[in-house]
Motif scaffolding. Sequence first.
Motif, mmCIF file in Angstrom:
data_model
loop_
_atom_site.group_PDB
_atom_site.id
_atom_site.type_symbol
_atom_site.label_atom_id
_atom_site.label_comp_id
_atom_site.label_asym_id
_atom_site.label_seq_id
_atom_site.Cartn_x
_atom_site.Cartn_y
_atom_site.Cartn_z
ATOM 1 N N GLN A 65 -6.895 19.513 23.397
ATOM 2 C CA GLN A 65 -7.382 20.803 23.658
ATOM 3 C C GLN A 65 -8.853 20.416 24.209
ATOM 4 O OE1 GLN A 65 -10.201 21.806 20.568
ATOM 5 N NE2 GLN A 65 -10.935 23.211 22.341
ATOM 6 N N ALA A 112 -9.644 21.830 27.752
ATOM 7 C CA ALA A 112 -10.803 22.860 28.146
ATOM 8 C C ALA A 112 -11.824 22.523 28.722
ATOM 9 C CB ALA A 112 -11.029 23.291 26.512
ATOM 10 N N ASP A 124 -8.934 27.044 22.257
ATOM 11 C CA ASP A 124 -10.097 26.661 21.337
ATOM 12 C C ASP A 124 -9.763 25.814 20.308
ATOM 13 O OD1 ASP A 124 -8.525 28.600 20.256
ATOM 14 O OD2 ASP A 124 -9.862 30.152 20.409
#
Lengths: 205, 205
Positions: free
Chosen positions: A95, A99, A177
């Motif tokens: 993640q 991101a 997130d």
Amino acid sequence: MTSSGMQRPGGRTARVRTAVLKAAEDALVEVGFAGLDLGDIARRAEVGRTTVYRRWGSVGALLADVLTDMAEQSLPRARTGSLHEDLRANARLVQRTLADPRQGALFRAVLLAATCDPAAAEALHRFYRTRVDEWAPCVTEAVERGELPPGTDPAEVVRAVSAPLYYRMLTTPDPLDEPTADRAAAAAESAARAGAFRPAGPEVI
Amino acid sequence: MTSSGMQRPGGRTARVRTAVLKAAEDALVEVGFAGLDLGDIARRAEVGRTTVYRRWGSVGALLADVLTDMAEQSLPRARTGSLHEDLRANARLVQRTLADPRQGALFRAVLLAATCDPAAAEALHRFYRTRVDEWAPCVTEAVERGELPPGTDPAEVVRAVSAPLYYRMLTTPDPLDEPTADRAAAAAESAARAGAFRPAGPEVI
């Protein structure tokens, strides 16, 4: 490499590779695979064109080296002693990577390159194989500890952690997130505990 | 559309749209998004360039219309009365689509287009939203039948069925076959039954 070509680790050859790979990543992020050009990358890296052409020869070969480097730079797996914590650490690493503006753009660029270039696809598959092999022991050890059913396919569990994060990145505008990462890890863990990643066919337990 | 622009359904306007969208899909499969050109698409469709430029205006707008058409052509959800069978039908539909040479190439091309073009990304997100909304009632009804915990997020379950198939297509050389589809459906079902797709936070049951 012949003895005449030997270089100290960290010597000029290594410095050139570092600079060229960094420049190739910058170019991938900025212009994508379709816009890659060895001359442009040499300029960005402040390295002679001849050096880049002689050493990598083609954009495809350079991309393969970028992916080899990404695999080498990839962080080692977690060793928390708990499947739940190990899978969560894996999900959060994926993640954070996707991101991150630069890393995310780089991954999208190489995924894209692989859909239109067979050599890039092969290098990409090697990259993901390396990453899956790094994290698979988290699952193998969970089977040994009795946390997961015997016969669970470690690679499939590791892939199940990443898959929803990539799918979300590619098909939705929703943010990647930490709660998303934790849900991905929890879903993979639930499915693994229920035996969903054992080979099809007769029950193995 | 004003009354002067009205067309019979299936009239010339509809025929032109069908031909141009088909030509745009052919071009996406053959040359990818980066190589799309409205003039080339007009030639492929045997339609005047002016018509194509006036009606779609840009490659991005045409790609958005291709995705609208793909959403309209998308098959309706299963209604087997069983979560297991519904999710399996969904997984097999995704697997057949991605494994089909033309459809698979088309999906890879539009996923890639979305990584480098914001309008394409928006159209792609609408396509997947439409598809998820079509299949979500399979999950809602399973909750109502007591097959899944209350509070299960239908969209997340539907996405969990597709995610491993897309991830496998993009990151491995492994074939997308029917057993792969069935494993993806079974893993999503196991995770859903275990409550992995309820919102985080306090338990809802």
